[in-house]
Motif scaffolding. Sequence first.
Motif, PDB file in Angstrom:
ATOM      1  N   HIS A 215      -4.042 -28.357  90.765  1.00 53.27           N
ATOM      2  CA  HIS A 215      -3.993 -26.890  90.650  1.00 53.27           C
ATOM      3  C   HIS A 215      -3.780 -26.218  91.998  1.00 53.27           C
ATOM      4  N   ASP A 216      -4.513 -26.678  93.005  1.00 55.12           N
ATOM      5  CA  ASP A 216      -4.509 -26.000  94.316  1.00 55.12           C
ATOM      6  C   ASP A 216      -3.614 -26.658  95.353  1.00 55.12           C
ATOM      7  N   GLY A 217      -3.228 -27.905  95.127  1.00 55.16           N
ATOM      8  CA  GLY A 217      -2.433 -28.616  96.124  1.00 55.16           C
ATOM      9  C   GLY A 217      -3.311 -29.221  97.211  1.00 55.16           C
ATOM     10  N   PHE A 218      -2.640 -29.834  98.186  1.00 61.04           N
ATOM     11  CA  PHE A 218      -3.350 -30.479  99.296  1.00 61.04           C
ATOM     12  C   PHE A 218      -2.562 -30.245 100.571  1.00 61.04           C
ATOM     13  N   ARG A 219      -3.179 -29.581 101.522  1.00 59.35           N
ATOM     14  CA  ARG A 219      -2.551 -29.284 102.813  1.00 59.35           C
ATOM     15  C   ARG A 219      -1.193 -28.599 102.632  1.00 59.35           C
ATOM     16  N   ASN A 220      -1.230 -27.492 101.899  1.00 56.84           N
ATOM     17  CA  ASN A 220      -0.078 -26.597 101.735  1.00 56.84           C
ATOM     18  C   ASN A 220       1.078 -27.203 100.944  1.00 56.84           C
ATOM     19  N   SER A 221       0.841 -28.277 100.216  1.00 49.24           N
ATOM     20  CA  SER A 221       1.870 -28.864  99.350  1.00 49.24           C
ATOM     21  C   SER A 221       1.236 -29.260  98.027  1.00 49.24           C
ATOM     22  N   SER A 222       2.012 -29.120  96.957  1.00 54.82           N
ATOM     23  CA  SER A 222       1.496 -29.495  95.639  1.00 54.82           C
ATOM     24  C   SER A 222       1.460 -31.020  95.502  1.00 54.82           C
ATOM     25  N   LEU A 223       0.732 -31.490  94.497  1.00 55.64           N
ATOM     26  CA  LEU A 223       0.638 -32.929  94.267  1.00 55.64           C
ATOM     27  C   LEU A 223       2.004 -33.514  93.934  1.00 55.64           C
ATOM     28  N   SER A 224       2.812 -32.785  93.133  1.00 53.37           N
ATOM     29  CA  SER A 224       4.144 -33.284  92.787  1.00 53.37           C
ATOM     30  C   SER A 224       5.033 -33.405  94.024  1.00 53.37           C
TER      31      SER A 224
END
Length: 421
Positions: A215-224
Amino acid sequence: MIPLLIYLGLLCMAALAISTARRFAHASDFTSLKTVTFGDESAVRPDRAAGILSVLTIFLLWGVFTGSSLIPSFLHAPAPFVGTTSFTYTVEADGQRDDATVTVVVHKPDADVSLPEVDPGDGFVLNDVASVAQWRSALLRVEKNDLIGKADGARIVAIDGQPITAGQTVKVANGSVTLSSQGTPNFAPERGWQMEPLYLPAPEDVWQRSLQILHDGFRNSSLSEHLGYSLFRVVAGFLLGSLVGIPLGYAMGLSNFFRGWFDPIVEFMRPVPPLALIPLVIIWAGIGESGKIILLFLASLWIMAIAARSGASGVNISKVHAAYSLGASKWQVLRHVIIPNSLPEIFTGARVAMGVCWGTVVAAELVAAEQGAGMMIMTASKFQNTDIVIMGIVMIGVIGFAIDVLMRMAERVLVPWKGKV
């Protein structure tokens, strides 16, 4: 060791149960009439029931040894002690002895702790209260409120009536006490068999963190985006390695000169782990995207070369003679005999190479990556976010498995003659 023994026990029970069920199910089946099955490759197929049970067993053990709420509590492994316990220590000073009780509150690492009040008692050593977190130990400064301390010659000589000297450990209720070299008791609560979340969080914790990052991503990038960058690097490196490695392997398998020229290089580089090449790749290609792809290219190149070489050299010579006897040219022999018969070996090498590339992507993304599953894992490990690390490992494994399944499907379509000619 205990989880491994339990796993082996469950494996044996599952094998026995499935074998018994299969025996009754196929009692009148045509397959049961085969006189030879052991050693017959055509009779060996993945047992789907065993595969499902294997995955469920791993998740069951994961839940058992993490106290997961997804499984019944009676299946949980013994948990670390939480609560209030106590032990008595005996102090000797000036030829006299006195006892005092230490009340210890064992709490969860992230819990707020309120210490109970205790009656100090009479004598020259007084009762104490202390706290310690699960899976941890703590030095208990019991002399801080005693009337006679170590500076006055006082020393602890027994724990719960059991004699003790510096360096020794005494078992007490819900834990153990070790006397340090300075004479200070070190209390360690019982750890049980469950894993500390820092090392292995429960499955539901990993799932919740996965939903959060989705939902929120990680370090300014989405999981996809992270997974997409890793997939692009792996596929690009693998394709480049195949484009160079397959022709190189054919040349080595069909020409004495090329075999002699390239064989020392290939056999020298094949056992070199890709991790050892990272410094060299940084020097050659810098820390940009090309360096990561070059590292994955080198990881797959030698595997594909050896697979193509093995496929070309392993063609049945009678097929080559038959083609020549029918007037085929060298190009026609290569096109209609050598390449089709070597494709099974090449597909096997491709599956191995893709697995190695996925295993190397974490190392490749150590080179100043801003996105990628490997970068996510390494960044999370620095902050001890084990749930993110496990999530990344599971994602890499699932995608790698999916790619392997797709490659096996492609092999069945493109090489339908495998094992038949």
